[in-house]
Motif scaffolding. Structure first.
Motif, mmCIF file in Angstrom:
data_model
loop_
_atom_site.group_PDB
_atom_site.id
_atom_site.type_symbol
_atom_site.label_atom_id
_atom_site.label_comp_id
_atom_site.label_asym_id
_atom_site.label_seq_id
_atom_site.Cartn_x
_atom_site.Cartn_y
_atom_site.Cartn_z
ATOM 1 N N SER A 149 0.824 -1.209 0.000
ATOM 2 C CA SER A 149 0.000 0.000 0.000
ATOM 3 C C SER A 149 0.858 1.258 0.000
ATOM 4 O O SER A 149 2.036 1.240 0.359
ATOM 5 C CB SER A 149 -0.933 0.008 1.214
ATOM 6 O OG SER A 149 -0.184 0.050 2.405
ATOM 7 N N GLU A 150 0.234 2.345 -0.422
ATOM 8 C CA GLU A 150 0.890 3.640 -0.367
ATOM 9 C C GLU A 150 1.029 4.067 1.092
ATOM 10 O O GLU A 150 0.249 3.618 1.947
ATOM 11 C CB GLU A 150 0.057 4.690 -1.110
ATOM 12 C CG GLU A 150 0.163 4.600 -2.606
ATOM 13 C CD GLU A 150 -0.316 5.878 -3.266
ATOM 14 O OE1 GLU A 150 -1.311 6.470 -2.814
ATOM 15 O OE2 GLU A 150 0.336 6.280 -4.247
ATOM 16 N N PRO A 151 1.974 4.953 1.392
ATOM 17 C CA PRO A 151 2.084 5.448 2.768
ATOM 18 C C PRO A 151 0.763 6.061 3.242
ATOM 19 O O PRO A 151 0.050 6.701 2.466
ATOM 20 C CB PRO A 151 3.175 6.516 2.676
ATOM 21 C CG PRO A 151 3.970 6.139 1.456
ATOM 22 C CD PRO A 151 2.985 5.510 0.505
ATOM 23 N N LYS A 152 0.408 5.799 4.484
ATOM 24 C CA LYS A 152 -0.810 6.310 5.132
ATOM 25 C C LYS A 152 -2.091 5.736 4.533
ATOM 26 O O LYS A 152 -3.167 6.281 4.734
ATOM 27 C CB LYS A 152 -0.838 7.832 5.126
ATOM 28 C CG LYS A 152 0.317 8.456 5.878
ATOM 29 C CD LYS A 152 0.202 9.950 5.947
ATOM 30 C CE LYS A 152 1.394 10.509 6.705
ATOM 31 N NZ LYS A 152 1.343 11.946 6.840
ATOM 32 N N GLU A 153 -1.989 4.669 3.774
ATOM 33 C CA GLU A 153 -3.155 3.991 3.207
ATOM 34 C C GLU A 153 -3.196 2.579 3.768
ATOM 35 O O GLU A 153 -2.178 1.909 3.823
ATOM 36 C CB GLU A 153 -3.061 3.955 1.680
ATOM 37 C CG GLU A 153 -4.151 3.168 0.978
ATOM 38 C CD GLU A 153 -5.556 3.671 1.231
ATOM 39 O OE1 GLU A 153 -6.314 2.950 1.913
ATOM 40 O OE2 GLU A 153 -5.901 4.767 0.777
ATOM 41 N N PHE A 154 -4.370 2.137 4.242
ATOM 42 C CA PHE A 154 -4.469 0.804 4.831
ATOM 43 C C PHE A 154 -4.913 -0.250 3.820
ATOM 44 O O PHE A 154 -4.898 -1.432 4.107
ATOM 45 C CB PHE A 154 -5.405 0.798 6.050
ATOM 46 C CG PHE A 154 -6.858 0.978 5.717
ATOM 47 C CD1 PHE A 154 -7.697 -0.122 5.582
ATOM 48 C CD2 PHE A 154 -7.396 2.242 5.550
ATOM 49 C CE1 PHE A 154 -9.032 0.033 5.272
ATOM 50 C CE2 PHE A 154 -8.736 2.413 5.248
ATOM 51 C CZ PHE A 154 -9.558 1.303 5.107
ATOM 52 N N ARG A 155 -5.295 0.169 2.618
ATOM 53 C CA ARG A 155 -5.737 -0.778 1.581
ATOM 54 C C ARG A 155 -4.617 -0.971 0.564
ATOM 55 O O ARG A 155 -4.074 0.002 0.049
ATOM 56 C CB ARG A 155 -6.995 -0.239 0.888
ATOM 57 C CG ARG A 155 -8.174 -0.136 1.842
ATOM 58 C CD ARG A 155 -9.275 0.694 1.269
ATOM 59 N NE ARG A 155 -8.847 2.100 1.224
ATOM 60 C CZ ARG A 155 -9.628 3.107 0.902
ATOM 61 N NH1 ARG A 155 -10.883 2.884 0.569
ATOM 62 N NH2 ARG A 155 -9.187 4.341 0.891
ATOM 63 N N ARG A 160 -5.983 1.841 -5.522
ATOM 64 C CA ARG A 160 -5.719 2.823 -4.465
ATOM 65 C C ARG A 160 -4.260 3.259 -4.470
ATOM 66 O O ARG A 160 -3.778 3.841 -3.511
ATOM 67 C CB ARG A 160 -6.065 2.235 -3.096
ATOM 68 C CG ARG A 160 -7.505 1.851 -2.969
ATOM 69 C CD ARG A 160 -8.317 3.067 -2.556
ATOM 70 N NE ARG A 160 -9.713 2.782 -2.704
ATOM 71 C CZ ARG A 160 -10.560 3.580 -3.322
ATOM 72 N NH1 ARG A 160 -10.168 4.696 -3.839
ATOM 73 N NH2 ARG A 160 -11.818 3.266 -3.421
ATOM 74 N N GLY A 161 -3.539 2.927 -5.542
ATOM 75 C CA GLY A 161 -2.153 3.367 -5.667
ATOM 76 C C GLY A 161 -1.126 2.375 -5.154
ATOM 77 O O GLY A 161 0.068 2.694 -5.115
ATOM 78 N N ALA A 162 -1.553 1.193 -4.759
ATOM 79 C CA ALA A 162 -0.592 0.197 -4.275
ATOM 80 C C ALA A 162 0.316 -0.259 -5.407
ATOM 81 O O ALA A 162 -0.059 -0.225 -6.572
ATOM 82 C CB ALA A 162 -1.326 -1.010 -3.681
#
Length: 177
Positions: A149-155, A160-162
């Motif tokens: 996951s991207e920083p500060k993203e839990f998904r 979602r940018g992962a």
């Protein structure tokens, strides 16, 4: 890849192909199960695979019914945080994190008023930054990708940018797959 907006239509087309004996990599039944997390989690659990504690929260007709259902949901779950998700979402859409009882009650109320059932799961912290998906083809694990996951993203969803990177299959992954 089946677009999420066309999943029912594509499933029906695949069922039509199957009816006439056209070979399909994924069956209409598997496509339907893939789009319904309630069915997917039940199938995983039925085969003895580890899944987080998961509760289906149904919408209530009135405030008292919703409150009673919320109490049952809370009684079945470990302590927060929890992951709240729509049973039919994809690409991380409709997935939220509730870090308190108050936050969870607010989410359940909001979905209940709209008539939506939701799944509430024990949060698995180690899966929030990254997780591994294993591709199974012909009953055999053939490849694995770690989704980060991207920083500060839990998904950890590409939508979602992962990012993703291939990882070597180990014996545990193969056994689970």
């Amino acid at each position: 890849r089946v677009p999420s907006l066309a999943s029912e239509h594509v499933r029906d087309v695949v069922a039509h192909f199957e009816h006439f004996g056209v070979p399909c990599v994924n069956s209409a039944r598997s496509l339907a199960a893939n789009r319904d997390k309630t069915v997917s989690y039940a199938a995983l659990a039925a085969h003895g695979l580890p899944i987080p504690t998961t509760v289906l929260a149904m919408p209530g007709a009135d405030r008292l019914a919703r409150r009673l259902r919320q109490e049952r949901v809370l009684a079945a779950l470990p302590s927060p945080p929890w992951i709240v998700k729509l049973p039919d979402g994809s690409k991380g859409q409709g997935v939220m994190i509730a870090d308190s009882v108050t936050a969870l009650r607010s989410m359940l109320d909001a979905f209940a008023v709209q008539g939506h059932a939701v799944l509430v799961q024990r949060c698995v912290p180690e899966a929030m930054a990254a997780n591994v998906r294993v591709l199974v083809f012909g009953g055999k694990a053939v490849a694995a990708v770690e989704r980060i996951s991207e920083p500060k993203e839990f998904r950890a969803n590409a939508a979602r940018g992962a990012s993703g990177r291939m990882v070597a299959l180990d014996a545990d992954m193969v056994a689970l797959a």
